[in-house]
Write a protein that holds these residues in place. Structure first.
Motif, PDB file in Angstrom:
ATOM      1  N   SER A 374      -2.641   0.902 -10.476  1.00 25.20           N
ATOM      2  CA  SER A 374      -2.215  -0.314 -11.182  1.00 25.20           C
ATOM      3  C   SER A 374      -2.357  -1.553 -10.302  1.00 25.20           C
ATOM      4  O   SER A 374      -2.375  -2.679 -10.800  1.00 25.20           O
ATOM      5  CB  SER A 374      -0.767  -0.168 -11.662  1.00 25.20           C
ATOM      6  OG  SER A 374       0.116  -0.028 -10.562  1.00 25.20           O
ATOM      7  N   GLY A 375      -2.492  -1.356  -8.992  1.00 26.10           N
ATOM      8  CA  GLY A 375      -2.667  -2.483  -8.082  1.00 26.10           C
ATOM      9  C   GLY A 375      -4.035  -2.551  -7.433  1.00 26.10           C
ATOM     10  O   GLY A 375      -4.249  -3.345  -6.514  1.00 26.10           O
ATOM     11  N   ASN A 409       8.548  -5.906  -1.820  1.00 24.47           N
ATOM     12  CA  ASN A 409       8.266  -4.473  -1.759  1.00 24.47           C
ATOM     13  C   ASN A 409       9.513  -3.679  -1.375  1.00 24.47           C
ATOM     14  O   ASN A 409       9.765  -2.605  -1.930  1.00 24.47           O
ATOM     15  CB  ASN A 409       7.154  -4.202  -0.743  1.00 24.47           C
ATOM     16  CG  ASN A 409       6.709  -2.759  -0.741  1.00 24.47           C
ATOM     17  OD1 ASN A 409       6.023  -2.305  -1.645  1.00 24.47           O
ATOM     18  ND2 ASN A 409       7.127  -2.017   0.269  1.00 24.47           N
ATOM     19  N   PHE A 412      11.663  -3.561  -4.416  1.00 22.50           N
ATOM     20  CA  PHE A 412      11.087  -2.628  -5.391  1.00 22.50           C
ATOM     21  C   PHE A 412      11.318  -1.185  -4.958  1.00 22.50           C
ATOM     22  O   PHE A 412      11.612  -0.308  -5.778  1.00 22.50           O
ATOM     23  CB  PHE A 412       9.588  -2.883  -5.557  1.00 22.50           C
ATOM     24  CG  PHE A 412       9.252  -4.195  -6.222  1.00 22.50           C
ATOM     25  CD1 PHE A 412      10.032  -4.690  -7.249  1.00 22.50           C
ATOM     26  CD2 PHE A 412       8.126  -4.925  -5.827  1.00 22.50           C
ATOM     27  CE1 PHE A 412       9.730  -5.900  -7.865  1.00 22.50           C
ATOM     28  CE2 PHE A 412       7.804  -6.125  -6.444  1.00 22.50           C
ATOM     29  CZ  PHE A 412       8.607  -6.616  -7.462  1.00 22.50           C
ATOM     30  N   LEU A 431       3.045  -3.314  -7.060  1.00 24.15           N
ATOM     31  CA  LEU A 431       3.675  -4.559  -7.529  1.00 24.15           C
ATOM     32  C   LEU A 431       3.659  -5.635  -6.446  1.00 24.15           C
ATOM     33  O   LEU A 431       3.364  -6.804  -6.723  1.00 24.15           O
ATOM     34  CB  LEU A 431       5.116  -4.275  -7.959  1.00 24.15           C
ATOM     35  CG  LEU A 431       5.311  -3.488  -9.255  1.00 24.15           C
ATOM     36  CD1 LEU A 431       6.784  -3.146  -9.460  1.00 24.15           C
ATOM     37  CD2 LEU A 431       4.778  -4.276 -10.453  1.00 24.15           C
ATOM     38  N   SER A 432       3.960  -5.240  -5.210  1.00 24.75           N
ATOM     39  CA  SER A 432       3.988  -6.227  -4.120  1.00 24.75           C
ATOM     40  C   SER A 432       2.581  -6.737  -3.811  1.00 24.75           C
ATOM     41  O   SER A 432       2.399  -7.900  -3.451  1.00 24.75           O
ATOM     42  CB  SER A 432       4.634  -5.633  -2.863  1.00 24.75           C
ATOM     43  OG  SER A 432       3.891  -4.542  -2.373  1.00 24.75           O
ATOM     44  N   THR A 434       0.192  -7.115  -6.036  1.00 23.97           N
ATOM     45  CA  THR A 434      -0.117  -8.060  -7.109  1.00 23.97           C
ATOM     46  C   THR A 434       0.524  -9.411  -6.845  1.00 23.97           C
ATOM     47  O   THR A 434      -0.097 -10.468  -7.035  1.00 23.97           O
ATOM     48  CB  THR A 434       0.363  -7.500  -8.462  1.00 23.97           C
ATOM     49  OG1 THR A 434      -0.275  -6.235  -8.692  1.00 23.97           O
ATOM     50  CG2 THR A 434       0.045  -8.453  -9.598  1.00 23.97           C
TER      51      THR A 434
END
Length: 526
Positions: A374-375, A409, A412, A431-432, A434
């Motif tokens: 996803s990243g 991060n 998260f 996520l981090s 992105t």
């Protein structure tokens, strides 16, 4: 110039492809020999610490600080028509001598204080060691393996220095090929070394040591041929070294952000069930294949190019080069994302499921891989956007952005790990990344350095649509996991290749139908 960039990018990517294929073979061998159990966890931990420091002293912060300064010195030699490269040679001598002393001290400290590193980054094992718990054995073994793997830092630091010099001189193939030798050494020791040391993990650790030594020696003849093999000289206060010092300190923080995040993942994973570190490692290795092949391969070409353009004050061509980099990594990144998402489990099965690597391990690795993927594009974009700062000798801004991403991060990790275990750690990393990519782009845009054109956004949208069609085609051709398991190995390989070939064909047919042409990859000169 775009043809030269494409040629250089292809050279680096082909050499990187060879390295990545051998890297996968290496991981297949490791999976076969050790699976995803105790030995694998400990070796991967012992290999991660020197690799973390390698990012700081070698291709990471050091390269980002060294290449722009070296480009300036080389540009002066070119302006003065000095074929002896006197200024360039002097800087290389000063930097190699100064770096050599620092890295030697760090390496010696690491070897002596290896239990301290295990205590810091494998705290869960240390707690078990104190209480004579089930993971006590991991602590002692990790400390002994670190003494073997730590010298790799010394070898790879000078290998990276040599690679940065050769890249700046436009000789990309040598540095791109060099990692192949590390993989060959580890594979050799995994197959033949276990009979001569106490266990398979120690054999692989010696493979890392041997690989570092061979990489270091391999580059020396090419430096000699290029006329830049010089005698190292300590020069802490020299002008060029001062410039690099000023750039490297903030760059250290910037590069270390990602690496610290990975170490924090390892720290948290040491409290999770046995296998967590290994599952994350194998998933990360599959992610690294397209990332290294396309993201890092293109970034290797982009940084020296941007540094030269900044020295010439060609701001518009500077922005066009970043745009070119984003287009190229998008071209290959989106289909890689789509293909790996749909074929994750059969790929992991074909590559790793033998010996000590079980069907359950296949499923566990695939869950982590889904999260990492996803990243994927964010990781690739970071590789292209960050040089937009480093080439302008702005290392402070990426640091500030990196710190924000690191804090995010951590948050998260704390939010997701209690609920999703090791998969939560992978989601947090994506996520981090992105967030990091978004902030890097926003900074370049606010400073008037680079902004995505509408044509580029539309171009990327076409690639996304084509990748979606590819995913649907591959999903239709693929089987359920239970059906894949019923096939023998050759049957799995043949059908996997069939799915990949038709998937790639459908992707390129779609981008052609949507109007993507070679002219979309030109670096526009103004």
């Amino acid at each position: 110039m775009s043809k030269k960039l494409i040629k250089s990018g292809l050279i680096v990517s082909v050499m990187t492809l060879i390295s990545r294929v051998l890297g996968l073979i290496r991981d297949v061998v490791i999976a076969n020999v050790m699976g995803a159990g105790l030995m694998a966890d400990v070796f991967l931990f012992a290999n991660k610490i020197p690799n973390f420091l390698r990012r700081l002293f070698a291709e990471g912060a050091f390269a980002q600080a060294f290449v722009p300064v070296l480009s300036d010195y080389h540009h002066k030699d070119e302006e003065n028509h000095d074929k002896s490269l006197a200024e360039t040679r002097r800087l290389i001598a000063q930097v190699s001598g100064t770096l050599g002393v620092i890295v030697s001290l760090v390496t010696l400290f690491g070897m002596v204080a290896s239990p301290l590193f295990v205590m810091l980054f494998g705290f869960g094992w240390f707690v078990d060691w104190l209480n004579d718990g089930p993971a006590a054995e991991k602590f002692d073994l990790a400390a002994s393996l670190l003494k073997i793997t730590f010298p790799y830092l010394w070898f790879i630091s000078f290998t990276a220095l040599a690679g940065a010099v050769l890249n700046t001189l436009g000789k990309f193939a040598v540095a791109a090929f060099t990692p192949v030798l590390l993989n060959v050494a580890i594979i050799f020791m995994a197959i033949y070394g276990a009979d001569y040391v106490e266990n398979s993990a120690a054999a692989l650790a010696w493979g890392v040591f041997l690989g570092g030594l061979i990489q270091f020696v391999f580059q020396i003849p090419f430096l000699y041929k290029a006329g830049v093999l010089v005698k190292p000289k300590w020069a802490w206060h020299a002008s060029g070294v001062n410039q690099i010092r000023k750039l490297i300190i903030p760059a250290l923080f910037g590069v270390s952000v990602t690496q610290i995040n990975l170490l924090l993942d390892t720290l948290i994973a040491s409290f999770l069930i046995t296998g967590s570190i290994s599952w994350l490692y194998y998933a990360d290795r599959l992610l690294e294949f397209p990332l290294g092949l396309f993201g890092i391969g293109i970034a290797t070409v982009v940084l020296p190019r941007l540094s030269k353009l900044h020295a010439k004050q060609s701001s518009q061509e500077f922005a066009s080069t970043i745009d070119w980099g984003l287009r190229v990594v998008s071209l290959f990144g989106w289909p890689a994302l789509a293909g790996l998402m749909v074929l994750a489990q059969p790929i992991i099965m074909v590559l790793f499921m033998r010996g000590e690597f079980s069907q359950q391990d296949v499923l566990q690795v695939s869950f982590a891989l889904f999260a990492y993927l996803s990243g994927l594009l964010s990781f690739m974009f970071i590789k292209i956007l960050a040089p937009g700062y480093y080439a302008r000798k702005d290392t402070k801004t990426p640091v500030k952005i990196g710190i924000k991403a690191m804090v995010a991060n951590m948050l998260f990790n704390l939010m997701l790990a209690p609920f999703f275990g090791y998969v939560g750690l992978a989601i947090a990393t994506a996520l981090s990344a992105t967030l990091n990519a978004f902030l890097l782009y926003r900074g370049l845009k606010l400073n008037g350095v680079f902004q995505l054109e509408k044509t580029t956004i539309w171009f990327i949208a076409k690639l996304m649509c084509s990748a979606l069609v590819m995913a649907l085609v591959v999903n239709g051709l693929s089987y359920d996991f239970s059906e894949w398991l019923k096939l023998d190995f050759l049957g799995q390989v043949y059908h996997l290749i069939f799915c990949i070939i038709l998937g790639v064909a459908s992707y390129f047919v779609m981008i052609a139908l949507l109007g993507v042409r070679m002219s979309d990859f030109k670096v526009i000169k103004h």
